[in-house]
Motif scaffolding. Structure first.
Motif, PDB file in Angstrom:
ATOM      1  N   ASN A 144     -45.915 -11.793 -55.093  1.00  0.00           N
ATOM      2  CA  ASN A 144     -45.175 -12.968 -54.625  1.00  0.00           C
ATOM      3  C   ASN A 144     -44.540 -13.762 -55.759  1.00  0.00           C
ATOM      4  O   ASN A 144     -43.940 -14.821 -55.519  1.00  0.00           O
ATOM      5  CB  ASN A 144     -46.101 -13.885 -53.818  1.00  0.00           C
ATOM      6  CG  ASN A 144     -46.510 -13.267 -52.495  1.00  0.00           C
ATOM      7  OD1 ASN A 144     -45.889 -12.313 -52.023  1.00  0.00           O
ATOM      8  ND2 ASN A 144     -47.556 -13.809 -51.885  1.00  0.00           N
ATOM      9  N   GLY A 145     -44.705 -13.283 -57.003  1.00  0.00           N
ATOM     10  CA  GLY A 145     -44.116 -13.976 -58.134  1.00  0.00           C
ATOM     11  C   GLY A 145     -44.845 -15.247 -58.529  1.00  0.00           C
ATOM     12  O   GLY A 145     -44.287 -16.101 -59.217  1.00  0.00           O
ATOM     13  N   GLU A 146     -46.118 -15.365 -58.150  1.00  0.00           N
ATOM     14  CA  GLU A 146     -46.901 -16.564 -58.440  1.00  0.00           C
ATOM     15  C   GLU A 146     -47.776 -16.405 -59.676  1.00  0.00           C
ATOM     16  O   GLU A 146     -48.275 -17.393 -60.217  1.00  0.00           O
ATOM     17  CB  GLU A 146     -47.786 -16.898 -57.230  1.00  0.00           C
ATOM     18  CG  GLU A 146     -46.992 -17.181 -55.956  1.00  0.00           C
ATOM     19  CD  GLU A 146     -47.868 -17.174 -54.726  1.00  0.00           C
ATOM     20  OE1 GLU A 146     -49.070 -16.835 -54.851  1.00  0.00           O
ATOM     21  OE2 GLU A 146     -47.357 -17.477 -53.633  1.00  0.00           O
ATOM     22  N   ALA A 147     -48.012 -15.182 -60.112  1.00  0.00           N
ATOM     23  CA  ALA A 147     -48.882 -14.926 -61.266  1.00  0.00           C
ATOM     24  C   ALA A 147     -48.452 -13.636 -61.941  1.00  0.00           C
ATOM     25  O   ALA A 147     -47.801 -12.778 -61.331  1.00  0.00           O
ATOM     26  CB  ALA A 147     -50.343 -14.828 -60.829  1.00  0.00           C
ATOM     27  N   ASP A 148     -48.812 -13.523 -63.217  1.00  0.00           N
ATOM     28  CA  ASP A 148     -48.565 -12.299 -63.975  1.00  0.00           C
ATOM     29  C   ASP A 148     -49.853 -11.512 -64.189  1.00  0.00           C
ATOM     30  O   ASP A 148     -49.817 -10.295 -64.361  1.00  0.00           O
ATOM     31  CB  ASP A 148     -47.974 -12.636 -65.349  1.00  0.00           C
ATOM     32  CG  ASP A 148     -46.693 -13.428 -65.251  1.00  0.00           C
ATOM     33  OD1 ASP A 148     -45.768 -12.991 -64.553  1.00  0.00           O
ATOM     34  OD2 ASP A 148     -46.630 -14.526 -65.864  1.00  0.00           O
ATOM     35  N   PHE A 149     -50.967 -12.230 -64.190  1.00  0.00           N
ATOM     36  CA  PHE A 149     -52.270 -11.629 -64.489  1.00  0.00           C
ATOM     37  C   PHE A 149     -53.305 -12.286 -63.589  1.00  0.00           C
ATOM     38  O   PHE A 149     -53.438 -13.512 -63.572  1.00  0.00           O
ATOM     39  CB  PHE A 149     -52.605 -11.869 -65.962  1.00  0.00           C
ATOM     40  CG  PHE A 149     -53.984 -11.451 -66.396  1.00  0.00           C
ATOM     41  CD1 PHE A 149     -54.546 -10.255 -65.982  1.00  0.00           C
ATOM     42  CD2 PHE A 149     -54.721 -12.257 -67.263  1.00  0.00           C
ATOM     43  CE1 PHE A 149     -55.811  -9.876 -66.395  1.00  0.00           C
ATOM     44  CE2 PHE A 149     -55.986 -11.896 -67.690  1.00  0.00           C
ATOM     45  CZ  PHE A 149     -56.529 -10.695 -67.257  1.00  0.00           C
ATOM     46  N   VAL A 150     -54.019 -11.457 -62.820  1.00  0.00           N
ATOM     47  CA  VAL A 150     -55.053 -11.969 -61.912  1.00  0.00           C
ATOM     48  C   VAL A 150     -56.359 -11.268 -62.234  1.00  0.00           C
ATOM     49  O   VAL A 150     -56.429 -10.034 -62.246  1.00  0.00           O
ATOM     50  CB  VAL A 150     -54.680 -11.731 -60.435  1.00  0.00           C
ATOM     51  CG1 VAL A 150     -55.758 -12.330 -59.522  1.00  0.00           C
ATOM     52  CG2 VAL A 150     -53.318 -12.336 -60.108  1.00  0.00           C
ATOM     53  N   ILE A 151     -57.364 -12.043 -62.527  1.00  0.00           N
ATOM     54  CA  ILE A 151     -58.673 -11.487 -62.887  1.00  0.00           C
ATOM     55  C   ILE A 151     -59.705 -11.881 -61.842  1.00  0.00           C
ATOM     56  O   ILE A 151     -59.743 -13.031 -61.386  1.00  0.00           O
ATOM     57  CB  ILE A 151     -59.119 -11.955 -64.295  1.00  0.00           C
ATOM     58  CG1 ILE A 151     -60.529 -11.437 -64.611  1.00  0.00           C
ATOM     59  CG2 ILE A 151     -59.049 -13.459 -64.429  1.00  0.00           C
ATOM     60  CD1 ILE A 151     -60.964 -11.695 -66.039  1.00  0.00           C
ATOM     61  N   GLY A 152     -60.517 -10.919 -61.451  1.00  0.00           N
ATOM     62  CA  GLY A 152     -61.580 -11.189 -60.503  1.00  0.00           C
ATOM     63  C   GLY A 152     -62.828 -11.679 -61.211  1.00  0.00           C
ATOM     64  O   GLY A 152     -63.317 -11.037 -62.141  1.00  0.00           O
ATOM     65  N   ARG A 201     -59.262  -6.326 -62.175  1.00  0.00           N
ATOM     66  CA  ARG A 201     -58.163  -7.191 -62.568  1.00  0.00           C
ATOM     67  C   ARG A 201     -56.832  -6.493 -62.312  1.00  0.00           C
ATOM     68  O   ARG A 201     -56.757  -5.271 -62.231  1.00  0.00           O
ATOM     69  CB  ARG A 201     -58.284  -7.543 -64.052  1.00  0.00           C
ATOM     70  CG  ARG A 201     -58.429  -6.319 -64.938  1.00  0.00           C
ATOM     71  CD  ARG A 201     -58.709  -6.657 -66.397  1.00  0.00           C
ATOM     72  NE  ARG A 201     -59.900  -7.465 -66.570  1.00  0.00           N
ATOM     73  CZ  ARG A 201     -60.107  -8.300 -67.596  1.00  0.00           C
ATOM     74  NH1 ARG A 201     -59.196  -8.375 -68.556  1.00  0.00           N
ATOM     75  NH2 ARG A 201     -61.200  -9.011 -67.694  1.00  0.00           N
ATOM     76  N   ALA A 202     -55.783  -7.280 -62.200  1.00  0.00           N
ATOM     77  CA  ALA A 202     -54.437  -6.741 -61.979  1.00  0.00           C
ATOM     78  C   ALA A 202     -53.469  -7.472 -62.893  1.00  0.00           C
ATOM     79  O   ALA A 202     -53.614  -8.675 -63.139  1.00  0.00           O
ATOM     80  CB  ALA A 202     -54.024  -6.919 -60.521  1.00  0.00           C
ATOM     81  N   ILE A 203     -52.481  -6.744 -63.392  1.00  0.00           N
ATOM     82  CA  ILE A 203     -51.509  -7.353 -64.294  1.00  0.00           C
ATOM     83  C   ILE A 203     -50.130  -6.733 -64.057  1.00  0.00           C
ATOM     84  O   ILE A 203     -50.014  -5.534 -63.752  1.00  0.00           O
ATOM     85  CB  ILE A 203     -51.943  -7.183 -65.766  1.00  0.00           C
ATOM     86  CG1 ILE A 203     -51.052  -8.013 -66.704  1.00  0.00           C
ATOM     87  CG2 ILE A 203     -51.969  -5.717 -66.174  1.00  0.00           C
ATOM     88  CD1 ILE A 203     -51.601  -8.138 -68.115  1.00  0.00           C
ATOM     89  N   ARG A 204     -49.104  -7.554 -64.179  1.00  0.00           N
ATOM     90  CA  ARG A 204     -47.740  -7.048 -64.113  1.00  0.00           C
ATOM     91  C   ARG A 204     -47.522  -6.122 -65.311  1.00  0.00           C
ATOM     92  O   ARG A 204     -47.881  -6.464 -66.439  1.00  0.00           O
ATOM     93  CB  ARG A 204     -46.771  -8.227 -64.149  1.00  0.00           C
ATOM     94  CG  ARG A 204     -45.345  -7.877 -63.755  1.00  0.00           C
ATOM     95  CD  ARG A 204     -44.458  -9.116 -63.868  1.00  0.00           C
ATOM     96  NE  ARG A 204     -44.959 -10.243 -63.083  1.00  0.00           N
ATOM     97  CZ  ARG A 204     -44.756 -10.401 -61.782  1.00  0.00           C
ATOM     98  NH1 ARG A 204     -44.060  -9.496 -61.117  1.00  0.00           N
ATOM     99  NH2 ARG A 204     -45.229 -11.461 -61.145  1.00  0.00           N
ATOM    100  N   ARG A 205     -46.939  -4.974 -65.067  1.00  0.00           N
ATOM    101  CA  ARG A 205     -46.815  -3.985 -66.139  1.00  0.00           C
ATOM    102  C   ARG A 205     -46.010  -4.521 -67.321  1.00  0.00           C
ATOM    103  O   ARG A 205     -46.369  -4.302 -68.486  1.00  0.00           O
ATOM    104  CB  ARG A 205     -46.179  -2.714 -65.609  1.00  0.00           C
ATOM    105  CG  ARG A 205     -46.264  -1.549 -66.586  1.00  0.00           C
ATOM    106  CD  ARG A 205     -45.687  -0.300 -65.994  1.00  0.00           C
ATOM    107  NE  ARG A 205     -46.115   0.890 -66.710  1.00  0.00           N
ATOM    108  CZ  ARG A 205     -46.150   2.098 -66.164  1.00  0.00           C
ATOM    109  NH1 ARG A 205     -45.797   2.264 -64.909  1.00  0.00           N
ATOM    110  NH2 ARG A 205     -46.525   3.138 -66.889  1.00  0.00           N
TER     111      ARG A 205
END
Length: 231
Positions: free
Chosen positions: A104-112, A154-158
């Protein structure tokens, strides 16, 4: 239809008893691929992962080395990279919460954060919980982000990962990513995730005193080397 541009990367070292369950749980309609990075296994990890649908590659030993190899091997079309462990402790049902803010373009890096989520009793040692909170406090004092955990899910924009120029090839990979994400002013979001006991076997770190000490020393080294750098 084009597959969603998401690659899931799973470093795995001798996880034959669990990797089949982990890969079988993948939400295949929601991802482009699942990459299992065989990190020097001497059991059937690679063959089992292949049988249940993963793309298996190999890498030199080292958790960070496996994560880096998986990142480099991901499909060129994948714009989001997701990392998780192969022992069954991460809950794949939390995946949408990790990737949606990036989509959604709200974050570049999301960590659990396991510390903020619901943990199955016995899934984390007190030392792991304490280390996550201690490192989070030190990073906050250093102005290097606000975290409560160094969790693997975790997820990150490439394109954001490429900015970080990751180099840590050991268990310090996760911490290096978190520090550099703050240094590069990525839009960071930490969310609670659930956490379970590993399906089988003993942890490569928490299940071995010598390995735990070695990993702890390496994480502290990364904290001071990367955390005190200007970039």
């Amino acid at each position: 239809m084009m597959p969603p541009p998401i690659s899931i990367i799973i470093p795995a070292l001798n996880e034959a008893e669990s990797i089949g369950h982990v890969v079988a749980e993948m939400p295949w309609r929601s991802i482009a691929e699942c990459i299992v990075v065989d990190n020097g296994s001497i059991d059937a990890t690679a063959s089992i992962a292949t049988q249940v649908g993963a793309r298996v590659i190999t890498s030199p030993r080292g958790y960070g080395a496996a994560c880096l190899a998986g990142s480099n091997a991901a499909l060129p079309s994948s714009t989001i990279l997701v990392y998780m462990d192969g022992d069954g402790s991460d809950v794949i049902a939390d995946l949408p919460r990790l990737i949606t803010p990036i989509q959604n373009g709200e974050a570049d890096f999301v960590i659990g954060s396991r510390n903020r989520g619901t943990r199955e009793p016995g899934s984390m040692l007190f030392s792991q919980i304490f280390a996550g909170r201690l490192v989070g406090t030190l990073l906050r004092l250093l102005g290097k982000g606000r975290y409560t955990d160094m969790g693997p899910f975790r997820a990150i924009r490439r394109t954001s990962l490429e900015q970080l120029q990751m180099s840590e090839l050991t268990y310090g990979w996760n911490l290096e990513m978190q520090i550099k994400a703050a240094q590069h002013r990525l839009r960071i979001l930490e969310i609670p995730v659930d956490y379970r006991k590993r399906i089988a076997g003993a942890s490569k770190v928490s299940g071995d005193l010598k390995a735990s000490i070695k990993a702890g020393i390496r994480i502290l080294e990364v904290l001071f080397r990367v955390g005190f750098s200007r970039r």
